[in-house]
Design a protein around this motif. Structure first.
Motif, mmCIF file in Angstrom:
data_model
loop_
_atom_site.group_PDB
_atom_site.id
_atom_site.type_symbol
_atom_site.label_atom_id
_atom_site.label_comp_id
_atom_site.label_asym_id
_atom_site.label_seq_id
_atom_site.Cartn_x
_atom_site.Cartn_y
_atom_site.Cartn_z
ATOM 1 N N LEU A 91 0.818 -1.220 0.000
ATOM 2 C CA LEU A 91 0.000 0.000 0.000
ATOM 3 C C LEU A 91 0.851 1.269 0.000
ATOM 4 N N VAL A 92 1.936 1.275 0.750
ATOM 5 C CA VAL A 92 2.772 2.474 0.812
ATOM 6 C C VAL A 92 3.375 2.807 -0.560
ATOM 7 N N PRO A 93 3.979 1.857 -1.281
ATOM 8 C CA PRO A 93 4.472 2.193 -2.624
ATOM 9 C C PRO A 93 3.367 2.635 -3.583
ATOM 10 N N LEU A 94 2.188 2.024 -3.483
ATOM 11 C CA LEU A 94 1.103 2.442 -4.364
ATOM 12 C C LEU A 94 0.681 3.879 -4.072
ATOM 13 N N GLY A 95 0.627 4.243 -2.789
ATOM 14 C CA GLY A 95 0.319 5.621 -2.437
ATOM 15 C C GLY A 95 1.401 6.580 -2.880
ATOM 16 N N ALA A 96 2.666 6.194 -2.664
ATOM 17 C CA ALA A 96 3.781 7.038 -3.093
ATOM 18 C C ALA A 96 3.794 7.198 -4.605
ATOM 19 N N HIS A 97 3.470 6.133 -5.314
ATOM 20 C CA HIS A 97 3.429 6.182 -6.769
ATOM 21 C C HIS A 97 2.394 7.191 -7.257
ATOM 22 N N ALA A 98 1.217 7.175 -6.646
ATOM 23 C CA ALA A 98 0.168 8.122 -7.040
ATOM 24 C C ALA A 98 0.606 9.557 -6.792
ATOM 25 N N VAL A 99 1.261 9.808 -5.660
ATOM 26 C CA VAL A 99 1.728 11.159 -5.339
ATOM 27 C C VAL A 99 2.812 11.597 -6.326
ATOM 28 N N LEU A 100 3.750 10.707 -6.605
ATOM 29 C CA LEU A 100 4.854 11.047 -7.503
ATOM 30 C C LEU A 100 4.350 11.351 -8.916
ATOM 31 N N LEU A 101 3.363 10.604 -9.368
ATOM 32 C CA LEU A 101 2.810 10.894 -10.689
ATOM 33 C C LEU A 101 2.135 12.259 -10.711
ATOM 34 N N ARG A 102 1.444 12.596 -9.630
ATOM 35 C CA ARG A 102 0.806 13.917 -9.566
ATOM 36 C C ARG A 102 1.841 15.032 -9.565
ATOM 37 N N LEU A 103 3.007 14.752 -9.000
ATOM 38 C CA LEU A 103 4.081 15.744 -8.963
ATOM 39 C C LEU A 103 4.865 15.792 -10.267
ATOM 40 N N GLY A 104 4.520 14.911 -11.202
ATOM 41 C CA GLY A 104 5.196 14.913 -12.493
ATOM 42 C C GLY A 104 6.461 14.102 -12.556
ATOM 43 N N ALA A 105 6.709 13.251 -11.557
ATOM 44 C CA ALA A 105 7.949 12.453 -11.518
ATOM 45 C C ALA A 105 7.774 11.151 -12.285
ATOM 46 N N THR A 106 7.222 11.232 -13.483
ATOM 47 C CA THR A 106 7.034 10.024 -14.280
ATOM 48 C C THR A 106 8.364 9.418 -14.715
ATOM 49 N N TRP A 107 9.437 10.208 -14.719
ATOM 50 C CA TRP A 107 10.752 9.708 -15.119
ATOM 51 C C TRP A 107 11.263 8.630 -14.181
ATOM 52 N N LEU A 108 10.674 8.523 -12.997
ATOM 53 C CA LEU A 108 11.069 7.469 -12.070
ATOM 54 C C LEU A 108 10.572 6.096 -12.516
ATOM 55 N N PHE A 109 9.570 6.069 -13.361
ATOM 56 C CA PHE A 109 8.914 4.813 -13.685
ATOM 57 C C PHE A 109 8.876 4.495 -15.174
ATOM 58 N N ALA A 110 9.299 5.407 -16.010
ATOM 59 C CA ALA A 110 9.291 5.146 -17.451
ATOM 60 C C ALA A 110 10.299 6.047 -18.139
#
Length: 391
Positions: free
Chosen positions: A312-331
């Motif tokens: 749950l914690v990574p899924l929540g962090a992932h949602a926050v990071l995408l909202r902040l525009g940090a898509t470069w962390l995942f693609a």
């Protein structure tokens, strides 16, 4: 036809969701539980160890079969169309190798294959050994499958099986480098013989309880034979992977469980790359369940609760990071094409026609949008991380 396609997609996502949960559960069992459980709960720790060891021929083999199955069409396409698919997993691997390497250079409590110095970092860039090895393997496996796609699948699979067996003789079974060598067989099966996976998913020669019982009995028999690791895993996965596929198909017919598992299955990347950091952090916080009292029930529940938190914690962090525009962390970042200026016209109609023509151009079945809308960009950003790890 649309309903059948949706059903097939759901079982794949469900299977991926189950696989990532089993990966996190395994790490919760072998990393956190022994460090937090007192001697009085040694039996509980041993019992959990037996469970997670018995699931080893299912866990990662199923994950790689699914990854290859999803990539089965791409491995036959021209290089120019699939180069991003090959580069994205390796790019993501390098990003998280550096980030987690920095994290675990400070956090030293959790048992991990850590990158100790720049020399080991350089070696890891060529042959992965840390916890992010799955992403490295995805990139290498896709390239190998693409290079070998013109050969008969039986030849490629025979060579992959030989590599899996030989890898047991290298003395590296305790390292993730063994896993990199061993698991190509499963990716190649999904990518180059997808009809086999589809046949297992669509047909049930024996009921699922019978298959599960056969798997348990077979693995117990194999344990008694004291086989090399690679041979044992190959033989056991012969029943373990079909068991995983059939279980996912059955689960996909449910309502709420299938929705939850499929939702997780579409977001495996953030869970995979961040869950070990969560497990390590939990060791420095007050215990989730106090095991010092020697409660057997708490000992049994401990890995399950820790797994839930580490997902749950990574899924929540992932949602926050995408909202902040940090898509470069995942693609892999994607360059946006610049539209060509249309020639000026008196009425402006030629300009509009030019823009519409550019926006509707296509290359085969792939629509090329020159000026994607905000919603389409958001959809690509949200789906990119999942496809990076599941392609």
């Amino acid at each position: 036809m649309a309903g059948a396609a949706a059903s097939r997609e759901r079982w794949i996502d469900v299977a991926k969701g189950v696989s990532i949960l089993l990966v996190v559960l395994h790490h919760a069992v072998v990393k956190n539980l022994p460090m937090e459980a007192p001697e009085a709960l040694a039996g509980v720790v041993g019992g959990w160890d037996v469970v997670t060891t018995a699931l080893k021929p299912v866990r990662m083999p199923l994950f790689f079969v699914l990854s290859g199955f999803v990539a089965s069409r791409a491995v036959h396409r021209p290089w120019v169309q699939v180069r991003r698919r090959a580069l994205t997993p390796y790019y993501t691997y390098v990003v998280w190798l550096l980030l987690l390497g920095a994290f675990f250079s400070v956090e030293r409590l959790l048992p991990m294959n850590r990158t100790q110095d720049l020399g080991e970092l350089g070696t890891d860039l060529v042959w992965a050994s840390t916890g992010t090895w799955f992403l490295y393997a995805l990139a290498v496996y896709f390239l190998l499958a693409r290079l070998l796609s013109a050969l008969p699948a039986t030849w490629v699979l025979s060579g992959a099986v030989t590599l899996s067996v030989v890898s047991s003789e290298l003395g590296i079974q305790e390292w993730n480098r063994f896993s990199v060598l061993f698991h190509f067989t499963y990716f190649a099966l999904g990518a180059l013989a997808p009809q086999v996976v589809r046949r297992v998913a669509e047909r049930a020669p024996v009921p699922l309880p019978v298959l599960a019982a056969a798997y348990v009995g077979f693995t117990v028999l194999l344990w008694q034979l004291d086989l090399p690791t690679g041979v044992y895993l190959l033989l056991a996965s012969g029943l373990g992977v079909p068991l995983g596929v059939r279980s996912a198909v059955v689960l996909a017919r449910t309502t709420r469980p299938a929705q939850v598992l499929a939702w997780i299955g579409r977001r495996t990347l953030p869970v995979y790359v961040m869950h070990t950091a969560v497990l390590a952090t939990l060791l420095h916080l007050p215990p989730v369940l106090d095991l010092e009292s020697g409660s057997v029930l708490r000992g049994v529940l401990h890995p399950v609760v820790v797994t839930a938190i580490a997902v749950l914690v990574p899924l929540g962090a992932h949602a926050v990071l995408l909202r902040l525009g940090a898509t470069w962390l995942f693609a892999l970042p994607q360059r946006r094409p610049h539209p060509r200026p249309a020639p000026a016209t008196r009425s402006g109609q030629a300009s509009r026609r030019s823009t519409e023509a550019c926006a509707s151009t296509s290359e085969g079945p792939y629509q090329v949008s020159i000026r994607p809308s905000t919603s389409s960009l958001g959809e690509r950003s949200a789906s990119g991380p999942s496809s990076a790890v599941n392609s």
